[in-house]
Design a protein around this motif. Structure first.
Motif, short mmCIF file in Angstrom:
data_model
loop_
_atom_site.label_atom_id
_atom_site.label_comp_id
_atom_site.label_asym_id
_atom_site.label_seq_id
_atom_site.Cartn_x
_atom_site.Cartn_y
_atom_site.Cartn_z
N ARG A 1 0.87 -1.18 0.00
CA ARG A 1 0.00 0.00 0.00
C ARG A 1 0.90 1.22 0.00
O ARG A 1 1.62 1.47 0.97
CB ARG A 1 -0.92 0.00 1.22
CG ARG A 1 -1.94 1.15 1.22
CD ARG A 1 -2.98 0.95 2.32
NE ARG A 1 -3.89 2.07 2.42
CZ ARG A 1 -4.95 2.25 1.64
NH1 ARG A 1 -5.20 1.37 0.70
NH2 ARG A 1 -5.75 3.28 1.80
N SER B 1 1.69 5.47 -1.24
CA SER B 1 1.17 6.80 -1.56
C SER B 1 2.27 7.57 -2.27
O SER B 1 2.97 8.39 -1.65
CB SER B 1 0.73 7.54 -0.29
OG SER B 1 -0.25 6.81 0.41
N SER C 1 0.06 11.27 -3.22
CA SER C 1 -1.20 11.03 -3.91
C SER C 1 -2.03 10.02 -3.15
O SER C 1 -1.64 9.52 -2.09
CB SER C 1 -0.92 10.54 -5.34
OG SER C 1 -0.20 9.32 -5.31
N THR C 2 -3.20 9.70 -3.67
CA THR C 2 -4.10 8.75 -3.01
C THR C 2 -3.43 7.39 -2.85
O THR C 2 -2.83 6.88 -3.81
CB THR C 2 -5.38 8.59 -3.84
OG1 THR C 2 -5.98 9.88 -4.04
CG2 THR C 2 -6.37 7.68 -3.12
N PRO C 3 -3.49 6.80 -1.65
CA PRO C 3 -2.85 5.49 -1.45
C PRO C 3 -3.36 4.45 -2.45
O PRO C 3 -4.55 4.42 -2.78
CB PRO C 3 -3.25 5.13 -0.02
CG PRO C 3 -3.53 6.44 0.64
CD PRO C 3 -4.12 7.31 -0.42
#
Length: 304
Positions: free
Chosen positions: A145, A147, A151-153
């Protein structure tokens, strides 16, 4: 630096290394020349100062894997006639021909070397992940996971190949930072967690097997655990010394149709305390074998 330097200047010759020289050889040669040609040493000699600048320029290109690869590609393109001499690096030849397709979208060769205004791919990113010893041998699926750049994960799943070693990197194409010509790549540095009893050397798996004094002396058939979860039986020959290594073929790291071996190092375990009947038995054994002197050869060899 003008684009024509890509094919007119032979940076290998300037630095005094072969085209196949590795990074260590390039660094060593540059340091040697830098010491000889440094302005503090040449004391205003214009010719040597220019030579120092040329060597530094050559090292800047050849010490960077990406710049070096692109430099070699452009020189080869000019040499083979795919790009005519005089190409100005901006997508147009002297005769107005458009060569941008030759170098692909984004013009990486020239934008990397000259910092031009052409579109670039996003930066490559790197992260780290830890896996278990068994997972490194048999392969596993890795869930990440990330980012990138705030930015958005994003959830990223990738396959870790069987047999991967500690410190290896996995490349996930197109999952790096965004860029005008497309995203860069993501590199995952793999850390392998040590196993409690198994270790690895090349394609072999190693384990230390404790055995008793009587097993080593009299011989025995002993079960040994394997990384697969089952057991194999090995035969200990009578009079086996501590430290001897036995081999079980094909029970190591598997690569295609081939596989390494399971290497079993024997360790004769000595009880820290004996008493009663056990002590008496050892004393009787010592008397029965008093003609056996394990240090006899040691002292005779010491006198030579």
């Amino acid at each position: 630096m003008a684009a024509k330097d890509l094919y007119e200047k032979d940076y290998y010759q300037i630095l005094g290394v072969s085209k196949g020289a590795d990074s260590d050889a390039i660094k060593k040669q540059y340091r040697k020349l830098a010491r000889e040609l440094h302005p503090d040493k040449t004391k205003g000699d214009k010719k040597l100062e220019d030579r120092f600048k040329a060597v530094s320029e050559a090292y800047d290109i050849l010490s960077d894997d990406k710049k070096r690869r692109e430099y070699d590609e452009v020189r080869e393109a000019v040499k083979s006639g795919r790009v005519p001499p005089g190409f100005n690096g901006g997508g147009q030849g002297f005769n107005g021909g458009d060569f941008s397709d030759l170098f692909g979208p984004g013009g990486d060769i020239f934008s990397t070397l000259f910092g031009g205004a052409r579109q670039r791919h996003g930066a490559d990113l790197q992260t780290e992940a830890s896996i278990g010893f068994k997972e490194s041998i048999y392969g596993t699926e890795l869930n990440l996971r990330l980012s990138p750049n705030g930015s958005t994960p994003a959830n990223i799943t990738t396959r870790v190949p069987a047999g991967i070693k500690d410190g290896a990197k996995i490349k996930i194409k197109g999952r790096g930072a965004p860029g005008a010509a497309g995203p860069g790549d993501l590199y995952v540095l793999i850390h392998v967690t040590p196993h409690p009893i198994f270790s690895r050397k090349d394609e072999n798996i190693h384990v230390t097997l404790p055995i008793t004094f009587s097993e080593a002396t009299l011989g025995a058939d002993i079960s040994v655990p394997t990384l697969d979860g089952d057991e194999v039986t090995v035969r200990i020959a009578p009079g086996t010394p501590s430290g001897r290594t036995l081999r079980v073929k094909g029970r190591g790291v598997k690569k295609g149709l081939n596989a390494g071996d399971l290497m079993i190092t024997l360790d004769v375990a000595i009880p820290q305390r004996v008493d009663g009947a056990a002590k008496k038995a050892i004393e009787d054994f010592d008397k029965a074998t008093n003609d056996f002197d394990p240090r006899k050869e040691l002292f005779s060899k010491a006198k030579k």
